[in-house]
Design an enzyme around this catalytic site. Sequence first.
Site, PDB file in Angstrom:
ATOM      1  N   HIS A  97       0.706  -1.245  -0.088  1.00 15.82           N
ATOM      2  CA  HIS A  97      -0.099  -0.124   0.090  1.00 15.82           C
ATOM      3  C   HIS A  97       0.812   1.184   0.080  1.00 15.82           C
ATOM      4  O   HIS A  97       0.209   2.549  -0.234  1.00 15.82           O
ATOM      5  CB  HIS A  97      -1.007  -0.117   1.162  1.00 15.82           C
ATOM      6  N   ASP A 119     -10.073  -0.784   3.821  1.00 16.75           N
ATOM      7  CA  ASP A 119      -8.841  -1.304   4.483  1.00 16.75           C
ATOM      8  C   ASP A 119      -9.072  -1.625   5.869  1.00 16.75           C
ATOM      9  O   ASP A 119      -9.808  -1.306   6.519  1.00 16.75           O
ATOM     10  CB  ASP A 119      -7.640  -0.167   4.454  1.00 16.75           C
ATOM     11  N   HIS A 121      -6.748  -1.545   7.976  1.00 14.60           N
ATOM     12  CA  HIS A 121      -6.045  -0.812   8.841  1.00 14.60           C
ATOM     13  C   HIS A 121      -6.121   0.768   8.149  1.00 14.60           C
ATOM     14  O   HIS A 121      -6.387   0.899   7.041  1.00 14.60           O
ATOM     15  CB  HIS A 121      -4.464  -1.171   8.620  1.00 14.60           C
ATOM     16  N   ASP A 123      -3.687   2.943   7.892  1.00 22.37           N
ATOM     17  CA  ASP A 123      -2.568   3.278   7.326  1.00 22.37           C
ATOM     18  C   ASP A 123      -2.360   4.817   7.560  1.00 22.37           C
ATOM     19  O   ASP A 123      -1.692   5.667   7.006  1.00 22.37           O
ATOM     20  CB  ASP A 123      -2.606   3.038   5.820  1.00 22.37           C
ATOM     21  N   HIS A 136       4.127   0.889   4.387  1.00 20.02           N
ATOM     22  CA  HIS A 136       2.820   0.874   3.943  1.00 20.02           C
ATOM     23  C   HIS A 136       1.598   1.121   4.929  1.00 20.02           C
ATOM     24  O   HIS A 136       0.441   1.232   4.920  1.00 20.02           O
ATOM     25  CB  HIS A 136       2.590  -0.457   3.475  1.00 20.02           C
ATOM     26  N   ASP A 224      -7.566  -1.861  -0.229  1.00 17.40           N
ATOM     27  CA  ASP A 224      -6.470  -2.872   0.215  1.00 17.40           C
ATOM     28  C   ASP A 224      -7.204  -4.130   0.411  1.00 17.40           C
ATOM     29  O   ASP A 224      -8.359  -4.269   1.356  1.00 17.40           O
ATOM     30  CB  ASP A 224      -5.895  -2.397   1.584  1.00 17.40           C
ATOM     31  N   ASP A 226      -6.749  -6.537   2.236  1.00 14.53           N
ATOM     32  CA  ASP A 226      -6.847  -7.265   3.526  1.00 14.53           C
ATOM     33  C   ASP A 226      -7.968  -6.530   4.478  1.00 14.53           C
ATOM     34  O   ASP A 226      -8.419  -6.775   5.401  1.00 14.53           O
ATOM     35  CB  ASP A 226      -5.633  -6.793   4.440  1.00 14.53           C
ATOM     36  N   GLU A 269      -1.757  -4.965  -1.917  1.00 19.51           N
ATOM     37  CA  GLU A 269      -1.506  -6.020  -1.123  1.00 19.51           C
ATOM     38  C   GLU A 269      -1.873  -7.414  -1.436  1.00 19.51           C
ATOM     39  O   GLU A 269      -2.002  -8.084  -0.689  1.00 19.51           O
ATOM     40  CB  GLU A 269      -2.164  -5.542   0.187  1.00 19.51           C
TER      41      GLU A 269
HETATM   42 MN   LIG Z   1      -3.431  -0.674   3.516  1.00 19.43          MN
END
Ligand SMILES: [Mn+2]
Length: 301
Positions: A97, A119, A121, A123, A136, A224, A226, A269
């Site tokens: 990312h 996402d 997260h 980030d 990232h 992302d 994830d 990712e």
């Molecule tokens: Mn991310």
Amino acid sequence: MQIDIIGVPIDLGADRRGVDMGPSAIRYSHLQNRLEALGYTVQDEGNIEVAIAEMCKITDAKMKYIDCIVPVSRRIAGAVATSVQAKNFPLVLGGDHSLSIGSVRGAARNRKIGVIWIDAHPDFNTAETTPSGNIHGMSLALLAGMGDPRLVQLWDENIPVIDPTKIAIIGARDVDGGEKANLQKAGALVMGMEQIDRYGMVAAIEKAIERVSRDVDGIYLSLDMDALDPQHAPGVGTPVPAGLTQRETHLACEMIAETNKLIGMDLVEVNPILDGQNKTAALAVEFALSALGRRIWNGQS
Ligand SMILES: [Mn+2]
């Protein structure tokens, strides 16, 4: 409209190897043919040149590989800016990312944009708050102007940063302590998994769209993989349980497409080494199609 595919085989922003193979894995899942079947002209621009980790040194344990990430970010920003300037749609394939530091800023050249960041997260770490030193996990904070000036300014301090009140994060469920403080200071909208469970994706994405689309020239979507529950998307470097379903993610992409304001998108990712049967890359292709206007027949029209 023409879609420009831009691959970024970068793993320098992450701890895990293999994510550099993400662009190949996504292309392997018939990305170009599927986009052409939707009626788009597709130009694959190839990959941005990225140094491998063995060629780079960690000079700062809190900003790992920054010396190599800065020039890559500049190259990505240039490619994305050129694509948007030509009124094409950049579709950026990752890669970790950290590539969005360049892609989003490139899209923001000469225009005001809102950003939707799907996402697990946010980030939103900085060198002061990062538990890992992996860049990232800092991309969105850097885009909002927080963090190391080398990655905030890129090559030109006149390129505006993203207004943090025009940022919405969807699907967050793993937020570090200092990162939370950064988010509160910045004023970005966070629609975490709890809110999505409580109010549903429709309400969450409507709120996000309302927040990021006011007084902007376009919306950029950074997805992302994830964000998805790991049962759907196992091929990611930092899986977090209890994530988005496939349909929730499609719905988010479909509703963003309906705004007609989407000007570019990242798919990041994807790590084929950790995947099974390339399923995470295949799913990423499906989300790109949804974000680019594919509709499921509603039985009427
Ligand atoms: Mn991310």
